[in-house]
Design an enzyme around this catalytic site. Structure first.
Site, PDB file in Angstrom:
ATOM      1  CG  ASP A 220      -0.405  -0.706   3.127  1.00  9.94           C
ATOM      2  OD1 ASP A 220       0.516   0.423   2.610  1.00  9.94           O
ATOM      3  OD2 ASP A 220      -0.644  -1.187   3.491  1.00  9.94           O
TER       4      ASP A 220
ATOM      5  CE  LYS B 291      -7.347   4.921   1.130  1.00  6.32           C
ATOM      6  NZ  LYS B 291      -6.084   6.227   1.442  1.00  6.32           N
TER       7      LYS B 291
ATOM      8  CG  MET C  97      -3.227   3.881  12.304  1.00  4.51           C
ATOM      9  SD  MET C  97      -4.342   2.808  12.312  1.00  4.51           S
ATOM     10  CE  MET C  97      -3.215   2.322  13.791  1.00  4.51           C
TER      11      MET C  97
HETATM   12  N1  SAH Z   1       3.679  -0.983  11.253  1.00  3.54           N
HETATM   13  C1  SAH Z   1       3.799  -0.119  10.838  1.00  3.54           C
HETATM   14  C2  SAH Z   1       2.260   1.362  11.391  1.00  3.54           C
HETATM   15  C3  SAH Z   1       0.892   0.769  10.975  1.00  3.54           C
HETATM   16  S1  SAH Z   1      -0.643   1.598  11.632  1.00  3.54           S
HETATM   17  C4  SAH Z   1       4.757   0.390  11.621  1.00  3.54           C
HETATM   18  O1  SAH Z   1       4.983  -0.242  12.400  1.00  3.54           O
HETATM   19  O2  SAH Z   1       4.914   1.580  11.408  1.00  3.54           O
HETATM   20  C5  SAH Z   1      -0.191   3.512   9.990  1.00  3.54           C
HETATM   21  C6  SAH Z   1       0.341   4.959  11.234  1.00  3.54           C
HETATM   22  O3  SAH Z   1       1.959   4.125  11.398  1.00  3.54           O
HETATM   23  C7  SAH Z   1       0.382   5.587  10.891  1.00  3.54           C
HETATM   24  O4  SAH Z   1      -0.957   6.574  11.030  1.00  3.54           O
HETATM   25  C8  SAH Z   1       1.146   6.551  11.553  1.00  3.54           C
HETATM   26  O5  SAH Z   1       1.132   6.875  13.009  1.00  3.54           O
HETATM   27  C9  SAH Z   1       2.857   5.740  11.805  1.00  3.54           C
HETATM   28  N2  SAH Z   1       3.452   5.861  10.744  1.00  3.54           N
HETATM   29  C10 SAH Z   1       4.206   4.679   9.918  1.00  3.54           C
HETATM   30  N3  SAH Z   1       5.022   4.615   9.123  1.00  3.54           N
HETATM   31  C11 SAH Z   1       5.337   6.293   9.370  1.00  3.54           C
HETATM   32  C12 SAH Z   1       6.322   7.254   9.561  1.00  3.54           C
HETATM   33  N4  SAH Z   1       7.278   6.957   8.308  1.00  3.54           N
HETATM   34  N5  SAH Z   1       5.744   8.229   9.809  1.00  3.54           N
HETATM   35  C13 SAH Z   1       5.572   8.730  10.297  1.00  3.54           C
HETATM   36  N6  SAH Z   1       4.701   8.048  10.932  1.00  3.54           N
HETATM   37  C14 SAH Z   1       4.348   6.410  10.800  1.00  3.54           C
END
Ligand code: SAH
Length: 270
Positions: A48, A69, A184
């Protein structure tokens, strides 16, 4: 396939392996060696937008499928992604399911693993650098610190904290004294900062928002439990971003002048 060509029947092929790969926060240099190798060698990559523009750019167009999406803008249902993983594996393909950060941290990797196991498809988990730790880190915020925080909680900000059935006990979190990292959590920032204050957390508690951590144009906004919503609005911080709540967020001030993580011309801003 011609009629009667049984050798090409998918059911005769040994299933390929599905690799549940975490991409890290977005900088291609933060892919693991194993992740990079699998991206080069697999037959197909399902992804995604969260691995970020730089990593997605690296994927060969004829071997990748965007399952984030659908046309029309709504999110592809998880059941459809699960079915596609099984379908591709049963064609004998090696399949990378690429998720931002780590697949098992708010990444639905657990659900995918269960589905694959239930359908007798072999899979391998390739851990990634989670944004929950990495986004604060590259902004100069350690999620634990001997002087400030001996524990850290990772929580989703997606839920409405005022709902009785909320799975997150903000009042209990307010009392841990440890760092709280919210994923999130851009939209509901006003709700959970209020819930934490109402539970007795010091309104002066430092808070940092790290937007697009390690992506080109990473930005950081800082404030306190009381001021961070205004800071978010002034800077128009939008997802993906992590919220770090706790004294560690304040220790950024001590190091930021010498922090050399650089994510492009639009970066920083404090
Ligand atoms: N599996 C991912 C999280 C997925 S949930 C992980 O371990 O990072 C999606 C959320 O992850 C986003 O809403 C945000 O809060 C965070 N996120 C993911 N990548 C990010 C990034 N590069 N910078 C800041 N927040 C990030």
């Amino acid at each position: 396939m011609t009629a009667g060509d049984v050798s090409a029947d998918a059911t005769d092929v040994d299933p390929g392996t599905v690799y549940l790969v975490g991409s890290g926060p977005g900088d291609p240099d933060l892919l693991t060696v194993r992740a990079r190798r699998l991206l080069e060698e697999s037959d197909v990559v399902l992804h995604d937008k969260l691995p970020g523009p730089k990593i997605i750019e690296m994927l060969p167009e004829d071997r990748r499928e965007d399952v984030g999406k659908r046309a029309g803008g709504e999110r592809t249902p998880q059941s459809e992604i699960n079915e596609r993983l099984v379908e591709l594996a049963r064609e004998g393909k090696s399949v990378v399911r690429l998720k931002g950060g780590d697949s098992f941290v708010f990444g639905r990797g657990g659900e995918e693993a269960e589905y694959l196991a239930a359908h007798e498809v072999p899979f391998e988990v390739v851990p990634g650098v989670t944004s929950a730790i990495a986004a604060p880190a590259v902004a100069g915020v350690p999620v634990t610190h001997r002087d400030h925080a001996s524990s850290v909680s990772f929580v989703t900000g997606h839920e409405d904290p005022t709902k009785a059935e909320s799975a997150i006990d903000w009042a209990a979190l307010a009392k841990t004294g440890g760092t709280i990292v919210v994923l999130m959590g851009v939209g509901r920032l006003p709700d959970y900062t209020k819930a934490l204050r109402e539970a007795g957390m010091d309104p002066e508690t430092p808070v940092a928002l790290v937007e697009r951590g390690t992506w080109p144009g990473q930005r950081v906004a800082t404030g306190t439990l009381e001021t961070i919503v205004d800071a978010r609005d002034e800077r128009d911080i939008s997802p993906p971003a992590v919220t770090v709540i706790g004294d560690v967020a304040g220790s950024r001030e001590l190091v930021v002048d010498f922090l050399r993580n650089d994510y492009g011309p639009a970066a920083e801003g404090a």
